[in-house]
Design an enzyme around this catalytic site. Sequence first.
Site, PDB file in Angstrom:
ATOM      1  NE  ARG A   1      -3.790  -2.503   0.364  1.00 14.41           N
ATOM      2  CZ  ARG A   1      -3.479  -3.683   0.023  1.00 14.41           C
ATOM      3  NH1 ARG A   1      -2.591  -3.978  -0.913  1.00 14.41           N
ATOM      4  NH2 ARG A   1      -4.450  -4.571   0.050  1.00 14.41           N
TER       5      ARG A   1
ATOM      6  CB  SER B   1      -8.729  -1.468   4.724  1.00 19.77           C
ATOM      7  OG  SER B   1      -9.337  -2.493   4.280  1.00 19.77           O
TER       8      SER B   1
ATOM      9  CD  GLU C   1      -5.339   0.680   2.607  1.00 15.15           C
ATOM     10  OE1 GLU C   1      -4.823  -0.353   3.146  1.00 15.15           O
ATOM     11  OE2 GLU C   1      -6.076   0.675   1.826  1.00 15.15           O
TER      12      GLU C   1
HETATM   13  P1  FAD Z   1      -8.840   9.231  -4.565  1.00 14.35           P
HETATM   14  O1  FAD Z   1      -9.428   8.679  -3.257  1.00 14.35           O
HETATM   15  O2  FAD Z   1      -9.376  10.169  -5.198  1.00 14.35           O
HETATM   16  O3  FAD Z   1      -7.301   9.747  -4.182  1.00 14.35           O
HETATM   17  C1  FAD Z   1      -6.496   8.833  -3.258  1.00 14.35           C
HETATM   18  C2  FAD Z   1      -5.169   9.649  -3.168  1.00 14.35           C
HETATM   19  O4  FAD Z   1      -4.477   9.401  -4.420  1.00 14.35           O
HETATM   20  C3  FAD Z   1      -5.210  10.931  -2.933  1.00 14.35           C
HETATM   21  O5  FAD Z   1      -3.996  11.326  -2.295  1.00 14.35           O
HETATM   22  C4  FAD Z   1      -5.142  11.791  -4.525  1.00 14.35           C
HETATM   23  O6  FAD Z   1      -4.456  12.942  -4.578  1.00 14.35           O
HETATM   24  C5  FAD Z   1      -4.224  10.782  -5.154  1.00 14.35           C
HETATM   25  N1  FAD Z   1      -4.414  10.746  -6.514  1.00 14.35           N
HETATM   26  C6  FAD Z   1      -5.589  10.202  -7.164  1.00 14.35           C
HETATM   27  N2  FAD Z   1      -5.411  10.354  -8.327  1.00 14.35           N
HETATM   28  C7  FAD Z   1      -4.210  10.753  -8.750  1.00 14.35           C
HETATM   29  C8  FAD Z   1      -3.673  11.153  -9.945  1.00 14.35           C
HETATM   30  N3  FAD Z   1      -4.065  10.927 -11.223  1.00 14.35           N
HETATM   31  N4  FAD Z   1      -2.243  11.597  -9.783  1.00 14.35           N
HETATM   32  C9  FAD Z   1      -1.630  11.867  -8.495  1.00 14.35           C
HETATM   33  N5  FAD Z   1      -2.495  11.747  -7.567  1.00 14.35           N
HETATM   34  C10 FAD Z   1      -3.581  10.948  -7.859  1.00 14.35           C
HETATM   35  N6  FAD Z   1      -7.900  -0.522  -1.835  1.00 14.35           N
HETATM   36  C11 FAD Z   1      -7.125  -1.492  -2.261  1.00 14.35           C
HETATM   37  O7  FAD Z   1      -5.843  -1.180  -2.495  1.00 14.35           O
HETATM   38  N7  FAD Z   1      -7.667  -2.432  -2.237  1.00 14.35           N
HETATM   39  C12 FAD Z   1      -8.969  -2.873  -2.151  1.00 14.35           C
HETATM   40  O8  FAD Z   1      -9.286  -4.031  -2.086  1.00 14.35           O
HETATM   41  C13 FAD Z   1      -9.801  -1.761  -1.647  1.00 14.35           C
HETATM   42  N8  FAD Z   1     -10.959  -1.953  -1.729  1.00 14.35           N
HETATM   43  C14 FAD Z   1     -11.726  -1.025  -1.143  1.00 14.35           C
HETATM   44  C15 FAD Z   1     -13.304  -1.051  -0.911  1.00 14.35           C
HETATM   45  C16 FAD Z   1     -14.043  -0.014  -0.788  1.00 14.35           C
HETATM   46  C17 FAD Z   1     -15.722  -0.332  -0.612  1.00 14.35           C
HETATM   47  C18 FAD Z   1     -13.644   1.409  -0.928  1.00 14.35           C
HETATM   48  C19 FAD Z   1     -14.532   2.409  -0.802  1.00 14.35           C
HETATM   49  C20 FAD Z   1     -12.377   1.489  -1.034  1.00 14.35           C
HETATM   50  C21 FAD Z   1     -11.278   0.344  -1.193  1.00 14.35           C
HETATM   51  N9  FAD Z   1      -9.963   0.524  -1.677  1.00 14.35           N
HETATM   52  C22 FAD Z   1      -9.218  -0.530  -1.662  1.00 14.35           C
HETATM   53  C23 FAD Z   1      -9.312   1.780  -1.528  1.00 14.35           C
HETATM   54  C24 FAD Z   1      -9.337   2.662  -2.587  1.00 14.35           C
HETATM   55  O9  FAD Z   1     -10.471   2.251  -3.403  1.00 14.35           O
HETATM   56  C25 FAD Z   1      -8.142   2.836  -3.740  1.00 14.35           C
HETATM   57  O10 FAD Z   1      -7.168   3.174  -2.960  1.00 14.35           O
HETATM   58  C26 FAD Z   1      -8.371   3.528  -4.760  1.00 14.35           C
HETATM   59  O11 FAD Z   1      -7.195   3.339  -5.509  1.00 14.35           O
HETATM   60  C27 FAD Z   1      -8.442   5.077  -4.597  1.00 14.35           C
HETATM   61  O12 FAD Z   1      -8.771   5.463  -5.917  1.00 14.35           O
HETATM   62  P2  FAD Z   1      -9.205   6.887  -6.173  1.00 14.35           P
HETATM   63  O13 FAD Z   1      -9.529   7.314  -7.545  1.00 14.35           O
HETATM   64  O14 FAD Z   1     -10.735   6.939  -5.495  1.00 14.35           O
HETATM   65  O15 FAD Z   1      -8.345   7.725  -5.494  1.00 14.35           O
HETATM   66  P1  NAP Z   2      -9.951 -11.324   4.489  1.00 10.47           P
HETATM   67  O1  NAP Z   2     -10.009 -12.173   3.393  1.00 10.47           O
HETATM   68  O2  NAP Z   2     -10.910 -11.537   5.501  1.00 10.47           O
HETATM   69  O3  NAP Z   2      -8.459 -11.408   5.333  1.00 10.47           O
HETATM   70  C1  NAP Z   2      -8.086 -10.750   6.238  1.00 10.47           C
HETATM   71  C2  NAP Z   2      -6.655 -10.193   5.948  1.00 10.47           C
HETATM   72  O4  NAP Z   2      -5.772 -11.461   6.129  1.00 10.47           O
HETATM   73  C3  NAP Z   2      -6.615  -9.449   4.710  1.00 10.47           C
HETATM   74  O5  NAP Z   2      -6.412  -8.069   5.058  1.00 10.47           O
HETATM   75  C4  NAP Z   2      -5.325 -10.122   3.996  1.00 10.47           C
HETATM   76  O6  NAP Z   2      -4.374  -9.031   3.916  1.00 10.47           O
HETATM   77  C5  NAP Z   2      -4.830 -11.153   5.010  1.00 10.47           C
HETATM   78  N1  NAP Z   2      -4.929 -12.445   4.285  1.00 10.47           N
HETATM   79  C6  NAP Z   2      -5.779 -13.227   3.934  1.00 10.47           C
HETATM   80  N2  NAP Z   2      -5.465 -14.374   3.401  1.00 10.47           N
HETATM   81  C7  NAP Z   2      -4.144 -14.222   3.136  1.00 10.47           C
HETATM   82  C8  NAP Z   2      -3.221 -15.006   2.505  1.00 10.47           C
HETATM   83  N3  NAP Z   2      -3.571 -16.059   1.916  1.00 10.47           N
HETATM   84  N4  NAP Z   2      -1.730 -14.629   2.643  1.00 10.47           N
HETATM   85  C9  NAP Z   2      -1.552 -13.292   2.936  1.00 10.47           C
HETATM   86  N5  NAP Z   2      -2.323 -12.304   3.638  1.00 10.47           N
HETATM   87  C10 NAP Z   2      -3.956 -12.871   3.781  1.00 10.47           C
HETATM   88  O7  NAP Z   2      -9.880  -9.851   3.841  1.00 10.47           O
HETATM   89  P2  NAP Z   2     -11.075  -9.034   3.488  1.00 10.47           P
HETATM   90  O8  NAP Z   2     -11.082  -7.807   4.406  1.00 10.47           O
HETATM   91  O9  NAP Z   2     -12.165  -9.808   3.096  1.00 10.47           O
HETATM   92  O10 NAP Z   2     -10.343  -8.517   1.931  1.00 10.47           O
HETATM   93  C11 NAP Z   2     -10.086  -9.347   1.010  1.00 10.47           C
HETATM   94  C12 NAP Z   2      -9.160  -8.722   0.034  1.00 10.47           C
HETATM   95  O11 NAP Z   2      -9.522  -7.493  -0.386  1.00 10.47           O
HETATM   96  C13 NAP Z   2      -7.839  -8.434   0.796  1.00 10.47           C
HETATM   97  O12 NAP Z   2      -6.695  -8.769   0.073  1.00 10.47           O
HETATM   98  C14 NAP Z   2      -7.889  -6.920   1.267  1.00 10.47           C
HETATM   99  O13 NAP Z   2      -6.478  -6.286   1.300  1.00 10.47           O
HETATM  100  C15 NAP Z   2      -8.885  -6.389   0.069  1.00 10.47           C
HETATM  101  N6  NAP Z   2      -9.445  -5.334   0.494  1.00 10.47           N
HETATM  102  C16 NAP Z   2      -8.865  -4.148   0.721  1.00 10.47           C
HETATM  103  C17 NAP Z   2      -9.355  -2.861   1.119  1.00 10.47           C
HETATM  104  C18 NAP Z   2      -8.983  -1.523   1.109  1.00 10.47           C
HETATM  105  O14 NAP Z   2      -9.639  -0.445   1.498  1.00 10.47           O
HETATM  106  N7  NAP Z   2      -7.690  -1.689   1.272  1.00 10.47           N
HETATM  107  C19 NAP Z   2     -10.830  -3.075   1.397  1.00 10.47           C
HETATM  108  C20 NAP Z   2     -11.520  -4.190   1.052  1.00 10.47           C
HETATM  109  C21 NAP Z   2     -10.877  -5.161   0.646  1.00 10.47           C
HETATM  110  P3  NAP Z   2      -4.177  -7.938   2.553  1.00 10.47           P
HETATM  111  O15 NAP Z   2      -4.929  -7.068   3.033  1.00 10.47           O
HETATM  112  O16 NAP Z   2      -2.654  -7.775   2.605  1.00 10.47           O
HETATM  113  O17 NAP Z   2      -4.534  -8.886   1.462  1.00 10.47           O
END
Ligand code: FAD
Ligand code: NAP
Length: 338
Positions: free
Chosen positions: A164, A238, A334
Amino acid sequence: MSFIYNQSLKTLNTFGIEASAQRFSRCGSIEELVSILDEWKKKKDNLLILGGGSNILFTKDFEGTVLKNELMGIEVVKENENHIWVKAGAGEVWHDLVMYCVKNNFAGIENMALIPGCVGAAPMQNIGAYGVELKDVFESLDALKIEDNSICNFDLEACEFGYRESVFKRKYKNQYIILSVVLKLSKKPEFKTSYGTIQQQLKENGIQNLSIQAIADAVIQIRRSKLPDPVEIGNAGSFFKNPEITNEKFYSLKENFPDIVGYPVGDLHTKLAAGWLIEKAGWKGKTFENFGVHKHQALVLVNYGGAKGEEIYALSGQIIEAIRQKFGVELEREVNIY
Ligand code: FAD
Ligand code: NAP
């Protein structure tokens, strides 16, 4: 090119927080972007590049200029026998890109279906889900250097991707605007189904012959069942990262908490599931009037409607403190705080 003044950002952030931008503009082309930046440079106030607003918490009105990136376009730029290179504009919706690839049988990002937000933000935090991260398929990106409007190309190494993390969140914070991203996808898929409940979902779906479509469908189903839809309940996914601790610390925690969830990171470290820590500390489902911790997923803080960003931020601080007290582990946010 023109600015809108005092633009509400409520529908432009998935938390649904009411905040306004002093100045606001959209840009649909690089020429437009450069012209807006030239205008912005006369004042040089705070600048926020906005994608889908799904990784942002506004704790106050944004005093400065918000620029909504709407650079579009998806195209195949190169291919050989095994791979295909796809370039996408920063303003494309990430999930639309995933669906384009799945439809065309370009493998590599199907496990990242339904992550909200835009392509341009994906490298910011090296988005990841279900065992795949952007860096696994990343080829390069073009970014505009705000200082002098030059366009720079970053390869995988230059982006310094981590968990991340990227160079754009650290060393080059607020210095570049990502314009487009090129992904190297595979014509011969290597399916990744070992993570989470993908296999179970595939079984429930009666899948005999694995395909990237079947994986994307399974991931979408799991996500829809576990995560709150921002259209219904404001959230930014998250709120915290999963903390990495030493193996030594992990084994000592395991003595007191035998069911603690951890995954090895290299030989020396363990990644803890932050959701487990928060749940174990009693915060899962806690609700304070119109905001709280989601009832199914403790990692997700939610706005049930009308909550203030500063209230959600304060809640995140209380959770960090509670986890520090109970486990001696430091949680890191995050979500980007503004
Ligand atoms: P924004 O929220 O608009 O911006 C985020 C940051 O990036 C800000 O600092 C902004 O200034 C910067 N930014 C945006 N665009 C640019 C650009 N073109 N150039 C320079 N800077 C920029 N994230 C995960 O990694 N994995 C997941 O599974 C995941 N699941 C999610 C589930 C839900 C329900 C939600 C609401 C969020 C989740 N996220 C997840 C977080 C989010 O979706 C990601 O981080 C996504 O990439 C953010 O994109 P955005 O366009 O909305 O960014
Ligand atoms: P989950 O499957 O309930 O697992 C809980 C956590 O354990 C996750 O955060 C994941 O880490 C870790 N994990 C599970 N299985 C793993 C494996 N085999 N090896 C290593 N790490 C493992 O998680 P969840 O909340 O439902 O999310 C599922 C996936 O979607 C995850 O990868 C999560 O990162 C992603 N997600 C991200 C966001 C976001 O906003 N960043 C929001 C929703 C879901 P990791 O997070 O490192 O994968």
